[in-house]
Design an enzyme around this catalytic site. Structure first.
Site, short mmCIF file in Angstrom:
data_model
loop_
_atom_site.label_atom_id
_atom_site.label_comp_id
_atom_site.label_asym_id
_atom_site.label_seq_id
_atom_site.Cartn_x
_atom_site.Cartn_y
_atom_site.Cartn_z
N HIS A 1 -7.69 12.36 10.97
CA HIS A 1 -6.30 12.25 10.51
C HIS A 1 -5.41 12.41 11.74
O HIS A 1 -5.82 13.05 12.71
CB HIS A 1 -5.95 13.37 9.51
N GLU B 1 -9.07 7.94 5.43
CA GLU B 1 -8.59 7.84 4.04
C GLU B 1 -7.07 7.98 3.99
O GLU B 1 -6.56 8.90 3.38
CB GLU B 1 -9.29 8.88 3.15
#
Length: 342
Positions: free
Chosen positions: A258, A296
């Site tokens: 991330h 994601e």
């Protein structure tokens, strides 16, 4: 002039190309470390001859790698470089994977391919921060997705690469909550960051967040910098035991990340692209068994999806986390090194 970071040397080295196509590699104090003659063998090929590297140096492969890196940076259309055979230039054995005949001479030559070269940890990845682990099975982790034993988080600078498109050096290092907490708190409390990260909390709460990371072997936080100026925050994780693991079929060495750009002075596509390329490059360099990098992002985050697509990530599917509708994106090792110009 181009700048390079051999893993064997603590300071950067520079490669200068003179008007006679002579490459000269110099150390931080200006001392000549290596030299070679560059030639163009065709639209996709280049070659090195008359390579001069002190045979007494144990890091000849690292110095030769810096010369090769300089060529790939200067000649973005070149995909392979012909060098003297290993019997004439021993460091070649650590770099080349194929043989051919040198044009015009018929002598044996060694071939270094761009897509192979960018996977070798002779440059960019700092060796002192790297701990290689064998694949040992562990009973610690999610019972339905038990991972191998994971190495400890690195210490110090993990990755360093000069990015010619922006003229800056990108570095990655683990976050230290004892010295980086104020910076981390400021970034997480920016409105544009908080919208996606949902961590607009007090310093005490964020200190606890980072402390929990330190006890979790499957992930750690990273500070990215340009020329020493902190730019953004990333989290690197092993995907198998991450929250993403149940939503696809993970392999033992799949990695994920991330990220955010917290320093507003460094916003913009060229610098963000440089960061995302560095992150992906490092995760592939860190363990040669990592064949996929996954992510994601929010399915609605079109800007992030456009950045990942530019880095050879493919959107596999959309799915629902408890807190968001997500897109599963996946970057294949071979495709990344074949398509992304570093």
């Amino acid at each position: 002039m181009t700048w390079h970071y051999p893993a064997s040397i603590d300071t950067p080295v520079a490669v200068l190309l003179d008007g006679g196509n002579r490459l000269m590699l110099s150390g931080n104090a200006g001392e000549l470390l290596a030299a070679a003659q560059l030639r163009h063998d065709g639209p996709d090929d280049a070659g090195l001859s008359d390579v001069k590297i002190d045979p007494a140096r144990p890091d000849g492969a690292h110095l030769l790698a810096a010369l090769i890196d300089a060529i790939f940076i200067r000649l973005p259309d070149v995909n392979r470089i012909l060098l003297p055979a290993a019997k004439a230039l021993p460091p070649v054995a650590a770099l080349a994977t194929r043989r051919a005949q040198a044009p015009g001479t018929g002598q044996e030559a060694a071939i270094v391919e761009r897509a192979v070269f960018r996977q070798l940890p002779l440059l960019w990845r700092e060796q002192r921060s790297h701990t290689a682990y064998p694949c040992l099975r562990s009973s610690i982790g999610p019972e339905d997705r038990l991972p191998p034993l994971r190495p400890p988080r690195p210490s110090g600078v993990m990755y360093r690469r000069w990015v010619p498109e922006i003229g800056l050096t990108v570095t990655l290092r683990p976050i230290d909550r004892r010295t980086d907490l104020s910076l981390f708190h400021g970034w997480m409390n920016q409105g544009r960051v908080a919208h996606f990260w949902e961590l607009a909390k007090s310093e005490a709460e964020l200190d606890n967040y980072l402390a929990e990371q330190e006890a979790d072997p499957h992930l750690f936080g990273v500070i990215a910098s340009f020329d020493g100026d902190p730019v953004g925050y990333f989290e690197f994780y092993w995907a198998k035991e991450d929250r993403l693991g149940p939503y696809y079929e993970p392999e033992d060495f799949d990695r994920g990340w991330h990220g955010l750009v917290g320093n507003s002075r460094h916003l913009g596509r060229p610098k963000t692209r440089a960061l995302f390329a560095a992150v992906t490059h490092y995760l592939f360099l860190d363990d040669p068994r990592t064949l996929r990098i996954v992510g994601e992002p929010r399915a609605s985050h079109q800007k992030m999806l456009s950045y990942t697509a530019e880095m050879a990530y493919v959107k596999v599917k959309e799915f629902d986390f408890p807190h968001k509708r997500a897109a599963l994106v996946c970057c294949d090792r071979d495709r990344f090194f074949r398509e992304v110009r570093l």
